[in-house]
Design a protein around this motif. Sequence first.
Motif: not given
Lengths: 511, 359
Positions: A23, A25, A46, A48, A51, A201, A393, A395, A399, A403-407, A433
Motif C-alpha cells: 500500500v 500511503a 485512507g 494518507g 501517515t 473532514h 480501502v 488490502r 487484514m 491497520m485500516m484508516s480510521g474512516g 471522522g
Amino acid sequence: MIERNIENYAIELKGISKKFGSVVANNSIDLDIKYGEILALLGENGSGKTTLMNMLSGIYYPDGGTITVAGKDVTISSPNDAINLGIGMIHQHFKLVEAFNAVDNIVLGTKGKYQKPKVLKEKISEISNKFGLEIDSDKEVYNMSVSEKQTIEIMKVLYRGAKILILDEPTAVLTPQETEKLFRILRKMKEQGSAIIIITHKLNEVMEISDRVAILRKGNLIDTVKTCCTDENKLTELMVGRPVSLKIKRPETDNKKTILKVVDLSVVGEDGREALKNINFKLKRGEILGVAGIAGSGQKELCESIAGLMKIKHGAVLCNKENIIGKTPDEIIDLGISMSFVPEDRLGMGLVSSMGMVENVMLKSYKKNKGFFIDKNPARKLSEQLVKKLEIVTRNVDMPVRMMSGGNVQKVLLGREIESNPNVLITAYPVRGLDINSSYLIYDLLNEQKQKGVAVLFIGEDLDVLLEISDRIMVLCHGEVKGIVDAKNTTKEEIGLMMAGRSMEGADDDE
Amino acid sequence: MMSKTFIRTVKNLERSQFEILRLRIMAFIFALVAGGLFIIMIGYNPVELYGTIISGAFRSKMAIQATIKIMIPLLMSSLGVTLAFKMKFWNIGAEGQIIMGAVFSSYFALFHSNLPHGLLLLIMFVAGFIGGGLWGLIPAIFKTRHNTNETLFTLMLNYIALHVISFLRDGPWKDPGSSGFPKIARFVTNAQLDKVFGIQFGWIIGIILVVIIFIYLRYTKQGYEINVVGESQSTARYAGMNVKKIILRTMILSGGICGLTGVIQSAGSDMTLAASVAGGVGFTAIIVAWLANLNPVGILLVSFLFSILEKGSSVMQSTYGLSTYSAAVLQGIILFFILGCEFFVRYKFVFGNKGGARS
Ligand SMILES: Nc1ncnc2c1ncn2[C@@H]1O[C@H](COP(=O)(O)OP(=O)(O)OP(=O)(O)O)[C@@H](O)[C@H]1O
Ligand SMILES: [Mg+2]
C-alpha cells in the motif's frame, strides 16, 4: 526585501514517500508551511493524512524524501527528535496518565531539574494566558471531558516550546462550542508566529480556520489552494475527483408504526450519577429519530440500556409491546435490535482490532449456524460485498482492522450492523471522522434502511445534518428529554436552546 | 537541535516474515557461538560438545525414546496454557494443575487398581482432567466474581498443590511397605500406561491434542469466543457473548489439559505419585507457548527442540563428566539468545541519527 526568506518556512517536505507493504500511503509529497500560517490537510479516508503527519512527529520513517525544518535538513527518527525540533502533534488518541493531575501530565517526561509545583503552575499559567488556554492545574485527568484533555495535550506541546503544531482530527469529538474555543487558541498561536497543520473532514471548519488547504487523494498531493480563493464545493471536487452534491435527502415513508417504546427509563451511570432521568419516547418504523444534545448528556447510556449492556434503575423498554429490560444482549440482538456506537476512540466498542474484516463481520452472527464449528464463508462473502458497496480501502478482507484508516474501520462497523437486517437500528456518531463522500454514503444507507421500514435512532453531533436527515428530533440535556420536535418545523436556534436546558412542546404522538 | 542519544529502541511492527526468519536463524547462530565460548572457557571442544547434544538426543532407540518422554508433558501443558493465554488470562498455575491432575488420578491408580485395565485408565484420565480443571476453575471463579488477579492466584495454588502431595505422602497415602522414608507406593502394572513403540502412549495423546487445539482455536465457535474475549471483554459483551461463562469454561479446559499431563507423567513415566511430578514443566510451558506464538503446531516444534536440548545436555554432562551447573549454564545461554531474539522481532535499535528521512 528578499522574496523568499528561508527562515519563514517552518517545514518543507520534498518527495516524501511511505509504503506499508504494497500500500502506497504517501507518494512523493512536496509540501511546505510557513510560521504564522494555518494549513488544513484535507483528503478522503485512507488518503494518507495521518501517515504523513506521523512522519513529522517521528512515529514513522519516510521511505524516501527530505524534511527541512526552519531551513535545516533534519532527520526525525523518534517523537523526541520531533519535540527537540519544536514539532508537537496532538493525536486522536490522547496519551495522558489518567490518575495524574494536569500539571503532572504536562511536565511528565520533560528533562531538567525538579521544580516546585508552584513554579511549574506559574510557568503553565503564563503560557495559558499567552494563548488563551483554560486549564485547571489540579484536576485529575480522569475527571476531565474530552475537550479538557485535548487542552492538556496542547499545553504539553506548548510547554515543550513547540512552534509547529499538528492536530489530527481534533474537532471530531468536540461540540461546536468547544470547537470554537479550540479555534480561538489556534488563532492566538498563529498570531504569535506558530505554524499549525490541522486535519479535519469538516469543510466549514477548513473554510473558517485555515489560510491554505492541501488536498491529498490516494497518497498523492493533488493541489494546495488558498482558502480565500476556494469554496466547499471546489474543495470536495478536488478531494473526491468529481463533483459531489452536498444535499441530504429526507424521503417520505408511510405506514409509520411504533416499534420501540421507552417508558420512564432511569439509569445510573458509571460515575454513580443518574445518567438518564425518566426518559420517555417512541420510535416508529420508517422514520429517523434524531437525537441532539451536547456530549455526555446520556447518549451512551441510552444506547447501552437498549442494547442490554447497562443495569436499569427503573422503567421499561418495549419492543413490539414486549419488555426487553432484563434480557441479555444476545436475546436483544435476536429481536432485531442493532446498536452501533462509535466511541471517541472509535475502536473501543464493536470491533476486534487485531482481527480482519471477516472475523469482525461475523461477531454478532457467528452463533446463527448450527453446531460446534464456525462457518466463515458467509462472512467472507459479505465482507467482500461490503468492500465494494461502501468503497472500503483495505488490502484484503483478512487484514487486521487496526491497520485500516480510521474512516474505513467505521464503515466496517456500520456495514455489519446494516447487513444484519435489523428492525431497529440505533447508531451513535456514525460519521465521526468520516470524509464527506463516506458521510453521504452513510446518510444514504440510513435513508435506505428507513425506506425499508426500519426504525432508526440516529444520535448525532452536527445539528445541520440532524435537521436535514431526521423526521423528528429529540433533545437530551443532562439525561433528560427536553422535547421532541418535528425536524421540518424547527430551527437550529430552537434546538440549541433545548440543548442548553429549555423544555419544549413534544411531538411524540402515537401511531 | 537533535537528540543526543546514540542508541535507542523503536517499536517495529513492520518486519516481514522473511526478516523474522532471518533474525531467528541469526539468534540461533549467536547462541551457538556464545555457548561455544563458554565451552572453550571450561576447556572443551565446542564442536564435539554440540555434536554430543544432538547425538545424545538421538544416538540410540532408547535415547530417542527418552527425548520423547521429556517432550510429552512439556507439549501437553504448553497446549493447556495456550488456551488461557489466548484469552489473556495469565494462567501461570500449570504446575499446580499438573499436580492436581496427578493426585486425582492416582487415587484410582492406588486404591481401585483391580478395575479392568481399559476402564481404570479411562477413569484415571477423567479424574485427572477434573482435578486439573478444578484447579484452573478456582482462580477463574474468583476472577469473574471478585476480579482478583489471576497471576498471583494461580501461582499461589501451585504451592498449595505441592503441599497436598506432601500431605498425602506423609499421611493417608504413605506406602506401608516403605520403612521410615515416606513415599507413595509404586502403581501396579494394571494402573500404568501402555507402551506404543516402546514409549508410553502419552505421545499419541499429545499429538492428537495438537490437532484438536489447532482446530478448536481456529475453526470452532468456542475458539473464536476465546479470541474475542482476549482482545476486549467489552466487545465480547456487546456481541452478546457470556464472558463469565467463556472464562470459566476455558479455564476448565486449560487446567484440565494440564491435569491430563499429570496423569501421563505419573502413570506413564514416574509410575508413582511423586512431588516432582510437574518438576518445573508448568513454568517451561509458558516459555514454549510464547516462543511458539501460541500456535499449536509451533508448540509441537518448540517443545521437541527443548527436549532435545534437555536430553542432549544430560548425555553431554555424563559423557564428559561435567557438573550439572555447567550444563545448566549452557542451556541458559542458548535460551537467552533465543528469547532475546523475540525482542528484536518486536523492536529495533536505531543508532545515532540514522534512519530518518534521507533516502
Ligand atoms: N501501520 C499500518 N500498516 C499497514 N497499513 C497502514 C498502516 N497505517 C496506515 N496504513 C494504510 O495507509 C493508508 C493511509 O492511512 P492513513 O491512516 O494515513 O489515512 P488517513 O488519511 O489518515 O485516513 P482517515 O481520514 O480515515 O483517518 C490506508 O490505506 C491505511 O490502510
Ligand atoms: Mg487519519
